[in-house]
Enzyme design. Structure first.
Site, PDB file in Angstrom:
ATOM      1  N   CYS A 133       0.809  -1.227   0.000  1.00  0.00           N
ATOM      2  CA  CYS A 133       0.000   0.000   0.000  1.00  0.00           C
ATOM      3  C   CYS A 133       0.847   1.284   0.000  1.00  0.00           C
ATOM      4  O   CYS A 133       0.600   2.203  -0.798  1.00  0.00           O
ATOM      5  CB  CYS A 133      -0.959   0.004   1.180  1.00  0.00           C
ATOM      6  SG  CYS A 133      -0.213  -0.478   2.747  1.00  0.00           S
ATOM      7  N   HIS A 247      -2.662   6.541   4.659  1.00  0.00           N
ATOM      8  CA  HIS A 247      -1.234   6.677   4.960  1.00  0.00           C
ATOM      9  C   HIS A 247      -0.720   8.016   4.432  1.00  0.00           C
ATOM     10  O   HIS A 247      -1.235   8.553   3.443  1.00  0.00           O
ATOM     11  CB  HIS A 247      -0.423   5.584   4.257  1.00  0.00           C
ATOM     12  CG  HIS A 247      -0.641   4.196   4.780  1.00  0.00           C
ATOM     13  ND1 HIS A 247      -1.310   3.910   5.939  1.00  0.00           N
ATOM     14  CD2 HIS A 247      -0.224   2.998   4.270  1.00  0.00           C
ATOM     15  CE1 HIS A 247      -1.307   2.591   6.131  1.00  0.00           C
ATOM     16  NE2 HIS A 247      -0.663   2.018   5.124  1.00  0.00           N
TER      17      HIS A 247
HETATM   18  N1  NAP Z   1      -5.150  -3.195   5.269  1.00  0.00           N
HETATM   19  C1  NAP Z   1      -4.459  -2.571   4.318  1.00  0.00           C
HETATM   20  O1  NAP Z   1      -4.342  -1.334   4.286  1.00  0.00           O
HETATM   21  C2  NAP Z   1      -3.805  -3.362   3.220  1.00  0.00           C
HETATM   22  C3  NAP Z   1      -3.272  -2.662   2.131  1.00  0.00           C
HETATM   23  C4  NAP Z   1      -2.654  -3.366   1.094  1.00  0.00           C
HETATM   24  C5  NAP Z   1      -2.599  -4.748   1.160  1.00  0.00           C
HETATM   25  N2  NAP Z   1      -3.118  -5.403   2.238  1.00  0.00           N
HETATM   26  C6  NAP Z   1      -3.063  -6.861   2.230  1.00  0.00           C
HETATM   27  O2  NAP Z   1      -4.376  -7.331   1.932  1.00  0.00           O
HETATM   28  C7  NAP Z   1      -4.627  -8.556   2.612  1.00  0.00           C
HETATM   29  C8  NAP Z   1      -5.874  -8.394   3.488  1.00  0.00           C
HETATM   30  O3  NAP Z   1      -5.615  -7.408   4.470  1.00  0.00           O
HETATM   31  P1  NAP Z   1      -6.737  -6.815   5.429  1.00  0.00           P
HETATM   32  O4  NAP Z   1      -6.109  -5.651   6.077  1.00  0.00           O
HETATM   33  O5  NAP Z   1      -8.014  -6.647   4.717  1.00  0.00           O
HETATM   34  O6  NAP Z   1      -6.886  -8.011   6.507  1.00  0.00           O
HETATM   35  P2  NAP Z   1      -8.099  -8.310   7.504  1.00  0.00           P
HETATM   36  O7  NAP Z   1      -8.889  -7.090   7.748  1.00  0.00           O
HETATM   37  O8  NAP Z   1      -7.487  -9.004   8.665  1.00  0.00           O
HETATM   38  O9  NAP Z   1      -9.009  -9.351   6.677  1.00  0.00           O
HETATM   39  C9  NAP Z   1      -8.592 -10.674   6.418  1.00  0.00           C
HETATM   40  C10 NAP Z   1      -9.657 -11.385   5.610  1.00  0.00           C
HETATM   41  O10 NAP Z   1      -9.185 -12.711   5.343  1.00  0.00           O
HETATM   42  C11 NAP Z   1     -10.225 -13.625   5.705  1.00  0.00           C
HETATM   43  N3  NAP Z   1      -9.679 -14.901   6.156  1.00  0.00           N
HETATM   44  C12 NAP Z   1      -8.892 -15.153   7.223  1.00  0.00           C
HETATM   45  N4  NAP Z   1      -8.650 -16.492   7.332  1.00  0.00           N
HETATM   46  C13 NAP Z   1      -9.331 -17.064   6.316  1.00  0.00           C
HETATM   47  C14 NAP Z   1      -9.511 -18.415   5.901  1.00  0.00           C
HETATM   48  N5  NAP Z   1      -8.920 -19.437   6.527  1.00  0.00           N
HETATM   49  N6  NAP Z   1     -10.276 -18.662   4.802  1.00  0.00           N
HETATM   50  C15 NAP Z   1     -10.882 -17.643   4.134  1.00  0.00           C
HETATM   51  N7  NAP Z   1     -10.745 -16.332   4.490  1.00  0.00           N
HETATM   52  C16 NAP Z   1      -9.984 -16.063   5.571  1.00  0.00           C
HETATM   53  C17 NAP Z   1     -10.949 -12.944   6.839  1.00  0.00           C
HETATM   54  O11 NAP Z   1     -12.226 -13.546   6.992  1.00  0.00           O
HETATM   55  P3  NAP Z   1     -12.926 -13.688   8.454  1.00  0.00           P
HETATM   56  O12 NAP Z   1     -13.511 -12.331   8.749  1.00  0.00           O
HETATM   57  O13 NAP Z   1     -13.972 -14.709   8.206  1.00  0.00           O
HETATM   58  O14 NAP Z   1     -11.875 -14.100   9.421  1.00  0.00           O
HETATM   59  C18 NAP Z   1     -11.000 -11.521   6.318  1.00  0.00           C
HETATM   60  O15 NAP Z   1     -12.049 -11.392   5.394  1.00  0.00           O
HETATM   61  C19 NAP Z   1      -3.350  -8.878   3.397  1.00  0.00           C
HETATM   62  O16 NAP Z   1      -2.523  -9.705   2.613  1.00  0.00           O
HETATM   63  C20 NAP Z   1      -2.700  -7.507   3.561  1.00  0.00           C
HETATM   64  O17 NAP Z   1      -1.299  -7.581   3.735  1.00  0.00           O
HETATM   65  C21 NAP Z   1      -3.732  -4.739   3.257  1.00  0.00           C
END
Ligand code: NAP
Length: 347
Positions: A133, A247
């Site tokens: 990001c 950010h």
């Molecule tokens: N946050 C940011 O600003 C950002 C920016 C760029 C990239 N990213 C990347 O994007 C990805 C997601 O980030 P996030 O911040 O959105 O994370 P998050 O809020 O923690 O969300 C994680 C998601 O993954 C799902 N998940 C977890 N375990 C799972 C499983 N066993 N099977 C299926 N789904 C599962 C969760 O579902 P449940 O709710 O059912 O647990 C939730 O929908 C990561 O790789 C992160 O590094 C994030």
């Protein structure tokens, strides 16, 4: 644009990035019947709101990709590494938000404004990685300067929102803030240190030899891959601040050829995916709050570095700027959907 007839799977639909991807698709009026929301066993069986329609949440399984044209993975790297190929095998394009494939030489790492050409070639289902990001926001802001003057070095200090660490981190900042205001001592869970009323070095692991943390390493390595140029040194310092979302970064650049302040403004004005907010008389410059919900990177404090030698005619190779961008939109979900748009432009 992704055609309305395409079925789009959002894998990790209940997370911070997944919810934003759904919000963007809903803003684009993508029909609810053509959205597949996928999450973990914890969420399966429930529903998620999509513009008033309650979409069923599917468990991550091979069956979840049946009939899907494009899958946006918004999951952690381990899950993406395991399931992206399953989605490809089921005939779906995959755009992955995690770090799983970003440095894989066979997988394009794309910011449409910079190297969108890599997402345009026709063919079988494609796997494309969405960059980190902070890297997306930084490189989108710098691209017009890189094109016009060249960049020979960048020193970057980030001010990163807690939501970069996912949905649970937002709850942690809000609940800790409440606790502190009520006179309690917050107990950190997502982060190793209190995030309310605090500023701390990024929570990714620090390499014991170099002292560079994981987020800084991503910015260095991913920028080189996206720029297709390993010769531009970047010195990042990545920091978390008690901001819910969006950010920011302070950037000091050495350009290859000198520019005047007017040249910088002119180049940035013509840039794609960014907007200038720079009013010195009103002390009005970008803030993360202004960036929230927006599609562009906000750029301001555009100036020549007064500590460095000037060239003639008020030109310098040393310039500074400040940027803010919504890391859940351009830094993640929006950039992923813009890549999907490119794939569908040739589909
Ligand atoms: N946050 C940011 O600003 C950002 C920016 C760029 C990239 N990213 C990347 O994007 C990805 C997601 O980030 P996030 O911040 O959105 O994370 P998050 O809020 O923690 O969300 C994680 C998601 O993954 C799902 N998940 C977890 N375990 C799972 C499983 N066993 N099977 C299926 N789904 C599962 C969760 O579902 P449940 O709710 O059912 O647990 C939730 O929908 C990561 O790789 C992160 O590094 C994030």
């Amino acid at each position: 644009m992704i055609p309305a007839s395409s079925t789009v799977a959002i894998v990790g639909a209940t997370g911070a990035v997944g919810r934003e991807a759904l919000a963007i698709l809903q803003q684009r009026n993508h029909p609810p019947a053509n959205i597949r929301a996928v999450a973990s066993e914890r969420s399966a069986g429930g529903t998620i709101n999509y513009g008033g329609t309650h979409l069923p949440i599917h468990t991550l399984s091979v069956a979840a990709f049946e009939g899907v044209n494009i899958s946006i993975f918004c999951t952690g790297a381990e899950l993406s590494a395991r399931w992206a190929r399953e989605a490809l095998n089921a005939g779906s394009h995959v755009i992955d938000n995690s770090s799983a494939f970003r440095l894989d030489p066979g997988v394009p790492l794309v910011i449409p404004e910079i190297n969108g050409d890599l997402a345009r070639s026709a063919g079988p289902p494609r796997l494309i990685a969405n960059p980190n990001c902070s890297t997306i926001l930084l490189l989108t802001a710098l691209e017009p300067l890189r094109q016009r003057f060249g960049i020979s070095r960048a020193v970057v200090s980030t001010y990163q929102a807690v939501s970069g660490a996912g949905a649970p981190a937002i709850d942690e900042l809000l609940s800790q803030t409440r606790a502190v205001l009520e006179g309690h001592t917050p107990r950190p869970a997502v982060f190793h240190t209190p995030c309310a009323f605090n500023v701390f070095s990024h929570d990714s692991a620090v390499d014991p030899l170099s002292g560079v943390n994981g987020e800084e390493r991503k910015m260095i390595d991913e920028s080189a891959k996206i720029w297709r140029d390993t010769s531009i040194p970047i010195t990042p310092t990545c920091i978390r601040v008690p901001v819910v979302r969006a950010h920011s970064a302070s950037v000091a650049l050495t350009l290859c050829s000198p520019a005047s302040e007017a040249d910088l403004f002119h180049a940035l004005h013509a840039g794609k995916g960014l907007s200038i907010i720079d009013d010195r008389s009103e002390n009005h410059f970008p803030t993360p709050l202004q960036a929230v919900g927006g599609d562009v990177v906000l750029v301001g404090r555009i100036r020549l570095d007064p500590s460095m030698p000037m060239h003639h005619h008020g030109q310098s190779r040393h310039v500074c700027l400040w940027l803010c961008g919504d890391q859940l939109r351009k830094g993640a979900a929006l950039n992923a959907l813009q890549i999907a748009d490119l794939l569908h432009a040739i589909a």
